[in-house]
Design an enzyme around this catalytic site. Structure first.
Site, PDB file in Angstrom:
ATOM      1  N   TYR A 150       1.649  46.213  18.205  1.00 41.63           N
ATOM      2  CA  TYR A 150       2.103  47.839  18.190  1.00 41.63           C
ATOM      3  C   TYR A 150       0.440  48.473  18.422  1.00 41.63           C
ATOM      4  O   TYR A 150      -0.085  48.603  17.281  1.00 41.63           O
ATOM      5  CB  TYR A 150       2.742  48.268  16.880  1.00 41.63           C
ATOM      6  CG  TYR A 150       4.184  47.776  16.773  1.00 41.63           C
ATOM      7  CD1 TYR A 150       4.961  47.157  17.849  1.00 41.63           C
ATOM      8  CD2 TYR A 150       4.707  47.826  15.574  1.00 41.63           C
ATOM      9  CE1 TYR A 150       6.100  46.749  17.739  1.00 41.63           C
ATOM     10  CE2 TYR A 150       6.150  47.321  15.499  1.00 41.63           C
ATOM     11  CZ  TYR A 150       6.623  46.722  16.695  1.00 41.63           C
ATOM     12  OH  TYR A 150       7.796  46.393  16.286  1.00 41.63           O
ATOM     13  N   PHE A 183      16.846  49.519  16.862  1.00 33.28           N
ATOM     14  CA  PHE A 183      17.174  50.731  17.487  1.00 33.28           C
ATOM     15  C   PHE A 183      18.857  51.090  16.869  1.00 33.28           C
ATOM     16  O   PHE A 183      19.776  50.998  17.706  1.00 33.28           O
ATOM     17  CB  PHE A 183      17.583  50.213  18.899  1.00 33.28           C
ATOM     18  CG  PHE A 183      16.405  49.670  19.743  1.00 33.28           C
ATOM     19  CD1 PHE A 183      15.202  50.548  19.408  1.00 33.28           C
ATOM     20  CD2 PHE A 183      16.208  48.867  20.700  1.00 33.28           C
ATOM     21  CE1 PHE A 183      13.881  50.153  20.152  1.00 33.28           C
ATOM     22  CE2 PHE A 183      15.185  48.571  21.366  1.00 33.28           C
ATOM     23  CZ  PHE A 183      14.210  49.230  21.177  1.00 33.28           C
ATOM     24  N   PRO A 184      18.644  51.671  15.705  1.00 35.61           N
ATOM     25  CA  PRO A 184      19.933  52.208  15.206  1.00 35.61           C
ATOM     26  C   PRO A 184      20.921  53.213  16.041  1.00 35.61           C
ATOM     27  O   PRO A 184      21.994  53.540  15.642  1.00 35.61           O
ATOM     28  CB  PRO A 184      19.413  52.525  13.797  1.00 35.61           C
ATOM     29  CG  PRO A 184      18.083  52.921  13.907  1.00 35.61           C
ATOM     30  CD  PRO A 184      17.662  51.978  14.943  1.00 35.61           C
ATOM     31  N   LEU A 185      19.980  53.799  16.816  1.00 34.99           N
ATOM     32  CA  LEU A 185      20.720  55.047  17.707  1.00 34.99           C
ATOM     33  C   LEU A 185      20.736  54.347  19.078  1.00 34.99           C
ATOM     34  O   LEU A 185      21.226  55.171  19.971  1.00 34.99           O
ATOM     35  CB  LEU A 185      20.214  56.380  17.253  1.00 34.99           C
ATOM     36  CG  LEU A 185      20.813  56.957  16.085  1.00 34.99           C
ATOM     37  CD1 LEU A 185      19.894  58.346  16.207  1.00 34.99           C
ATOM     38  CD2 LEU A 185      22.171  57.204  16.156  1.00 34.99           C
ATOM     39  N   GLY A 196      21.522  53.021  22.669  1.00 36.76           N
ATOM     40  CA  GLY A 196      22.664  52.669  23.766  1.00 36.76           C
ATOM     41  C   GLY A 196      23.813  53.660  23.921  1.00 36.76           C
ATOM     42  O   GLY A 196      24.856  53.467  24.417  1.00 36.76           O
ATOM     43  N   PHE A 197      23.370  54.800  23.099  1.00 36.50           N
ATOM     44  CA  PHE A 197      24.706  55.846  23.149  1.00 36.50           C
ATOM     45  C   PHE A 197      24.615  56.549  24.621  1.00 36.50           C
ATOM     46  O   PHE A 197      23.763  56.909  24.908  1.00 36.50           O
ATOM     47  CB  PHE A 197      24.488  56.831  22.035  1.00 36.50           C
ATOM     48  CG  PHE A 197      24.760  56.314  20.694  1.00 36.50           C
ATOM     49  CD1 PHE A 197      23.956  56.292  19.514  1.00 36.50           C
ATOM     50  CD2 PHE A 197      26.055  55.688  20.386  1.00 36.50           C
ATOM     51  CE1 PHE A 197      24.142  55.656  18.455  1.00 36.50           C
ATOM     52  CE2 PHE A 197      26.345  55.167  19.156  1.00 36.50           C
ATOM     53  CZ  PHE A 197      25.243  55.331  18.166  1.00 36.50           C
ATOM     54  N   PRO A 214      26.297  60.033  26.186  1.00 38.52           N
ATOM     55  CA  PRO A 214      26.644  61.546  25.493  1.00 38.52           C
ATOM     56  C   PRO A 214      28.088  61.436  24.767  1.00 38.52           C
ATOM     57  O   PRO A 214      28.203  61.948  23.761  1.00 38.52           O
ATOM     58  CB  PRO A 214      26.699  62.348  26.798  1.00 38.52           C
ATOM     59  CG  PRO A 214      25.557  61.742  27.669  1.00 38.52           C
ATOM     60  CD  PRO A 214      25.995  60.122  27.620  1.00 38.52           C
TER      61      PRO A 214
END
Length: 290
Positions: free
Chosen positions: A63, A213-215, A217-218, A220
């Site tokens: 990183y 990546f807890p959010l 791939g969403f 809308p």
């Protein structure tokens, strides 16, 4: 200040940690490359992490590269005895910021020493080997050769514990024949639930699962479902997504990352959020939609 103990604790090897931790990836510059835009804020975030009671930080020397580990060392060294720092190896950065495999024995050994030097440590608490058979998700293929290098470095006393990242169930089984595997770190969230069965198996074996990546791939539409639950409960979408993960299984450890003090406080507050049954049912349906 949030009460992180409400989310419970779980073991990483012989280290007992709170289930709400912190991921340092976002402390580097754009694209996880180069220095942060605001170094002083990055230092302040890390110190706020510890002041809030977090005892599990996830990082990597690729990183930046080197940037996040150097920030962690500057902000927090000498470290509290109860702080567990988990790092990962198997990649390096190109001059253009690209992510490149680094899997030879020499590269893996060098990566361990880089982590030790930049974190200011004599021994690394946990090193995750990230499989590079699939760049954007787990893909089958043997991990015996590179993992054996890590196991040798563990025997030399440079690494206490070894974990795996971006891996399949078959690779975990292969890895456990080589050394003790103390954690698994894969992509998993409300919409991306390929590892449902794996999480349950790891829970039965007492091995923590650390989703990233807890959010991610969403679409809308799916985000609207999450946002609706969040609005109804008077909290943020990220808090709901994190609380759902804590509810999903007791062996899930969270490492939400941020470079913002405000977002840090919001993320940690999810440890106290209890989701009602109707909200959980609605959130469970997001995976079916996707």
């Amino acid at each position: 200040m949030s009460d992180l103990k409400q989310a419970g604790t779980f073991n990483i090897g012989d280290r007992r940690v709170k289930r709400m931790g912190y991921g340092a990836m976002q402390l580097a510059g754009p694209g996880v490359f180069g220095p942060p835009r605001d170094k002083e804020t990055a230092i302040a975030v890390l110190r706020a992490v510890i002041e809030a009671g977090v005892d599990h930080i996830d990082t990597s020397d690729f990183y930046g590269p080197h940037i996040t580990n150097q920030l962690i060392c500057e902000a927090l060294h000498p470290y509290q005895d109860d702080l567990t720092i988990v790092t990962k190896i198997s990649a390096k950065r190109g001059d253009d910021g690209s992510w490149l495999p680094a899997l030879s024995p020499e590269e893996l050994t060098s990566a361990v020493y880089d982590n030790l030097r930049n974190l200011g440590l004599d021994v690394l608490d946990v090193v995750n080997f990230r499989s590079m058979h699939g760049l954007h998700g787990p893909a089958e293929g043997s991990i015996e050769q590179p993992l054996s290098v890590l196991a040798e470095l563990q025997q030399k006393g440079l690494i206490r514990h070894i974990g795996l990242s971006n891996v399949t169930a078959n690779q975990i089984a292969e890895g456990r024949k080589i050394c003790d595997i103390v954690c698994v770190q894969n992509q998993y969230n409300l919409a991306h639930r390929d590892d449902d069965g794996l999480i349950d198996q790891l829970a039965a074996d007492g091995i923590p699962y650390v989703p990233f990546f807890p959010l991610g791939g969403f679409s809308p539409l799916q985000s609207d479902t999450l946002s609706g639950v969040a609005e109804r409960l008077g909290v943020t979408a990220m808090q709901v997504a994190l609380a759902w993960l804590l509810h999903r299984s007791p062996n899930i450890l969270l490492i939400p990352g941020t470079s913002s003090l405000d977002h840090l406080a919001q993320n940690l507050a999810a440890a106290e959020l209890s989701l009602p049954a109707d909200a959980i049912a609605e959130l469970d349906g997001i995976a079916a939609q996707s």
